[in-house]
Design a protein around this motif. Sequence first.
Motif, PDB file in Angstrom:
ATOM      1  N   ASP A 140       0.839  -1.341   0.062  1.00 46.02           N
ATOM      2  CA  ASP A 140       0.062   0.120  -0.145  1.00 46.02           C
ATOM      3  C   ASP A 140       1.111   1.353   0.004  1.00 46.02           C
ATOM      4  OD1 ASP A 140      -2.015  -1.779   0.112  1.00 46.02           O
ATOM      5  OD2 ASP A 140      -2.555  -1.442   2.481  1.00 46.02           O
TER       6      ASP A 140
ATOM      7  N   SER B 115       2.337   4.845   0.375  1.00 42.81           N
ATOM      8  CA  SER B 115       2.235   6.078   0.960  1.00 42.81           C
ATOM      9  C   SER B 115       3.459   7.021   1.086  1.00 42.81           C
ATOM     10  CB  SER B 115       1.641   5.917   2.339  1.00 42.81           C
ATOM     11  OG  SER B 115       2.661   5.012   3.026  1.00 42.81           O
ATOM     12  N   ASP B 116       4.469   6.321   0.620  1.00 47.00           N
ATOM     13  CA  ASP B 116       5.745   7.224   0.507  1.00 47.00           C
ATOM     14  C   ASP B 116       6.585   6.504  -0.267  1.00 47.00           C
ATOM     15  OD1 ASP B 116       7.698   5.332   2.263  1.00 47.00           O
ATOM     16  OD2 ASP B 116       6.192   5.934   3.857  1.00 47.00           O
TER      17      ASP B 116
ATOM     18  N   SER C  26       4.712  11.033  -0.286  1.00 48.29           N
ATOM     19  CA  SER C  26       4.260  11.342   0.931  1.00 48.29           C
ATOM     20  C   SER C  26       3.897  12.682   1.206  1.00 48.29           C
ATOM     21  CB  SER C  26       5.312  10.899   2.300  1.00 48.29           C
ATOM     22  OG  SER C  26       6.169  11.977   2.277  1.00 48.29           O
TER      23      SER C  26
ATOM     24  N   GLY D 279      -3.712  11.428  -0.424  1.00 48.28           N
ATOM     25  CA  GLY D 279      -3.000  10.099  -0.718  1.00 48.28           C
ATOM     26  C   GLY D 279      -3.695   9.416  -1.718  1.00 48.28           C
TER      27      GLY D 279
END
Length: 240
Positions: free
Chosen positions: A149, A151-152, A170, A175
């Motif tokens: 997943d 996210s950054d 990020s 997001g």
Amino acid sequence: MTKTHFQTGPVTIPVHGSAETIAVRRIYCVGRNYVAHIKEMAEGDEKDPPFFFQKPTDAIVTDGTMPYPPATTDFQFEVELAVIIGTEGADIPAAQAFDHVFGYAVALDMTRRDLQFEARDMRRPWEMGKSFDHSAPIGAVLPRARAGDLSDGPIRIAVNGAVKQDSDISLMIWGVADTIAHLSAQYRLMPGDVIMTGTPAGVGPVVPGDVLEASCAGLPGLTVTVAPALTTKDKAHAAN
Ligand code: MN
């Protein structure tokens, strides 16, 4: 004969490390999603909800070259994380959004910036600036089963070896999960939908001969060369 790249059949994207391909259904793009890019464009407020536009499905480019487009003198790159939907859904809660993701790719939201700004100033749609032929180069898809997943992770583009955009996903205002939640409140998302999640600061122009190298969060890299503008003869050939 100049390669003309106009597609008339189904549009597909390769899946990394596999013979599988993804049949692209629609391409959605987030209008702005990084504060520093909103500032360089001098528009809007980062607290505004995300807004979306579309590119035509056949704008996808997977073979590494795109011709300089007509009707512009300011053809610009925007490096973006693309999310590929695998499972349909509407009104998807952010907490469940990743369950609808098949995978991710690096993509370019190529833009005729002069036409985009002209449209903005005249309160017209962005379409002529954003939704033209060959405006959506994209790399191979890395399945979520391998990427997780997201996210950054760094997001970068270099032109002829010089880094132009260098940020981190990020820093997206919305997001991946929030973007899917917002978009699925307006459209039923379906397998093969591609969502380009917006670009960080540092966008700029390219000219024929330039080589763009894009990367994001360990996804398969994307290298695209800007080819000369198509001639009238090329266009006539492509129409046949
Ligand atoms: Mn964009």
